[in-house]
Design a protein around this motif. Sequence first.
Motif, PDB file in Angstrom:
ATOM      1  N   ASP A 186       0.827  -1.216   0.000  1.00 54.68           N
ATOM      2  CA  ASP A 186       0.000   0.000   0.000  1.00 54.68           C
ATOM      3  C   ASP A 186       0.857   1.260   0.000  1.00 54.68           C
ATOM      4  O   ASP A 186       0.421   2.314  -0.478  1.00 54.68           O
ATOM      5  CB  ASP A 186      -0.922   0.013   1.224  1.00 54.68           C
ATOM      6  N   SER A 187       2.083   1.169   0.540  1.00 51.56           N
ATOM      7  CA  SER A 187       2.940   2.352   0.622  1.00 51.56           C
ATOM      8  C   SER A 187       3.616   2.677  -0.710  1.00 51.56           C
ATOM      9  O   SER A 187       4.191   3.750  -0.858  1.00 51.56           O
ATOM     10  CB  SER A 187       4.013   2.147   1.700  1.00 51.56           C
ATOM     11  N   THR A 213       4.058   3.811  -4.571  1.00 56.22           N
ATOM     12  CA  THR A 213       3.378   4.778  -5.427  1.00 56.22           C
ATOM     13  C   THR A 213       2.686   4.040  -6.569  1.00 56.22           C
ATOM     14  O   THR A 213       2.925   2.849  -6.801  1.00 56.22           O
ATOM     15  CB  THR A 213       4.389   5.790  -5.995  1.00 56.22           C
ATOM     16  N   ASP A 214       1.839   4.758  -7.291  1.00 56.34           N
ATOM     17  CA  ASP A 214       1.130   4.138  -8.422  1.00 56.34           C
ATOM     18  C   ASP A 214       2.120   3.621  -9.466  1.00 56.34           C
ATOM     19  O   ASP A 214       1.919   2.556 -10.050  1.00 56.34           O
ATOM     20  CB  ASP A 214       0.179   5.154  -9.064  1.00 56.34           C
ATOM     21  N   ARG A 215       3.174   4.373  -9.706  1.00 50.38           N
ATOM     22  CA  ARG A 215       4.182   3.938 -10.670  1.00 50.38           C
ATOM     23  C   ARG A 215       4.855   2.657 -10.194  1.00 50.38           C
ATOM     24  O   ARG A 215       5.056   1.715 -10.976  1.00 50.38           O
ATOM     25  CB  ARG A 215       5.232   5.025 -10.873  1.00 50.38           C
ATOM     26  N   GLN A 216       5.225   2.602  -8.901  1.00 50.57           N
ATOM     27  CA  GLN A 216       5.888   1.417  -8.365  1.00 50.57           C
ATOM     28  C   GLN A 216       4.958   0.207  -8.389  1.00 50.57           C
ATOM     29  O   GLN A 216       5.390  -0.912  -8.694  1.00 50.57           O
ATOM     30  CB  GLN A 216       6.364   1.703  -6.944  1.00 50.57           C
ATOM     31  N   LYS A 217       3.676   0.429  -8.102  1.00 50.11           N
ATOM     32  CA  LYS A 217       2.713  -0.672  -8.176  1.00 50.11           C
ATOM     33  C   LYS A 217       2.581  -1.175  -9.609  1.00 50.11           C
ATOM     34  O   LYS A 217       2.445  -2.383  -9.844  1.00 50.11           O
ATOM     35  CB  LYS A 217       1.349  -0.211  -7.653  1.00 50.11           C
ATOM     36  N   ALA A 218       2.619  -0.253 -10.562  1.00 52.08           N
ATOM     37  CA  ALA A 218       2.530  -0.652 -11.969  1.00 52.08           C
ATOM     38  C   ALA A 218       3.748  -1.471 -12.380  1.00 52.08           C
ATOM     39  O   ALA A 218       3.635  -2.444 -13.128  1.00 52.08           O
ATOM     40  CB  ALA A 218       2.408   0.594 -12.852  1.00 52.08           C
ATOM     41  N   ALA A 234       1.062   1.127 -18.460  1.00 52.95           N
ATOM     42  CA  ALA A 234       0.821   1.826 -17.194  1.00 52.95           C
ATOM     43  C   ALA A 234       1.949   2.782 -16.818  1.00 52.95           C
ATOM     44  O   ALA A 234       1.762   3.654 -15.970  1.00 52.95           O
ATOM     45  CB  ALA A 234       0.615   0.813 -16.068  1.00 52.95           C
ATOM     46  N   ILE A 235       3.121   2.633 -17.434  1.00 51.41           N
ATOM     47  CA  ILE A 235       4.262   3.480 -17.076  1.00 51.41           C
ATOM     48  C   ILE A 235       4.898   4.104 -18.314  1.00 51.41           C
ATOM     49  O   ILE A 235       6.054   4.514 -18.280  1.00 51.41           O
ATOM     50  CB  ILE A 235       5.327   2.667 -16.315  1.00 51.41           C
ATOM     51  N   ASP A 245      12.841   4.403  -7.457  1.00 50.11           N
ATOM     52  CA  ASP A 245      11.726   3.455  -7.494  1.00 50.11           C
ATOM     53  C   ASP A 245      12.252   2.019  -7.449  1.00 50.11           C
ATOM     54  O   ASP A 245      11.654   1.145  -6.801  1.00 50.11           O
ATOM     55  CB  ASP A 245      10.902   3.665  -8.765  1.00 50.11           C
TER      56      ASP A 245
END
Length: 452
Positions: free
Chosen positions: A58-59, A61-66, A242-243, A443
């Motif tokens: 959850d911590s 970022t959206d980029r890291q999750k992608a 996504a990135i 990242d």
Amino acid sequence: MLIKRVARTHLRSTMALACSLVLMACQPINLGKEFQNSSASEGIKSDQEIQTAKSVIDSLTDRQKALVALPNISSVISRIEASRSATKSIALSNSMSVSATSNSGVAPNKKDEIEGYVDASLIAEKPIYDANRIALRTMLSELETKSLEIELQQQLNSLALDIAKQRYAISFSEQITATIDDALEEYADNRSMLGTLVTAGVIQKLDFLDLEQRVQGIEGVRHQYITKAIDAEGILSTKYAAISDLKPVPLARLIDANLSDDKSTRLATLTLQKQSLALNRKLKQADKSWGASFATSLTVKSSDNDPEVFSGLKFTLPIFDGGQVDAALLSLDSQIEASQADIDAHLIDLKSARFNWEQQKTAYEKSVEINSVQRELVMERQVDLDRQLNAGRVKLDQVITNKLTLLDLEIKNIELAQSLVIQGLEVIGLYGDGCSAIALCEDVEVIIESAL
């Protein structure tokens, strides 16, 4: 007959007792809360561990999750988790083990009569000395986890390099096509005038056709770069949707990239391979050593009403293996030497790549300088031609030819930068610093930490 009936009756009762022992051995054994809690924590994730893992995800970022969601990245992360679990399970092999064995058949008794034979044993054993085998296996498993961490970094660096290549390809293609479009637009404005001058005999038709052929060649260059841009956009939109918004760093920053051997993931992988071979050699060497464990056993035999109970130390000592261990050690020694040779060769490759990169940067600067001088001369000539054209001293085709020469130099200037970028990306890729090409290193560090 009586002896046979007695033997059969005794055999059935003994087999029943043996089965009871086996069933008892198969039942859960209460070894204490401490052992139970330890086993549960090693084999199964606790609620706290699951919650911690969830909070780490959850911590991000959206980029890291992608990035983590990409198949090749998520695959390595899953293997890291499996490797960590394997390391924990190795430690459990030093715990007490409980097993049951049973043998049945026929055998002669003391009276040389053949009778049924059954025995059953319940054995509990706790290793005391294993020549450091468990510690070595644990270290090998930890090295495997470390190698997967490096593989994760390699995957992320390769991904970053690929995105950078596509982004640079689009950027340079747009620069070149925009430059060509301006020149072609100006040529289109003058083309009808050129045709009129050819008809009037002011300009020779052969000169006009030379111009047309040259313009068609430029059109071909434009088409090539448009195709490159389309291909690059396709890769970004399919593989990295996504990135795909990540942008490459400026050329000046790429040129000043810090190349350090410590960042080389290939060097790290080769070093780990050598360390793993060295540990395997120690583990194989341990096969020559003795071992000891504390053992307790209960054995019941059909031929004896009194059970046998043993409790004490159990020793093992290899005596003869046909030279298998020595042969394996020689093989591992050769592999260690080969591994060191691979490390030395890669260090030479890194040194050579760094030297070549410095030479390429120097050559680029010199080429840009020469190109700049040529452009200044052509631009001065253009000013003079425009003046003479207004005075009627030169023909229009001469003016346009000079402008196309200037266009060639402008395209060459952009292509020089493009060539340097391609070489630079290869070098930083070799040094394992691909993330720096699109400012993704922070990242990457976060993702690797979250995976561990």
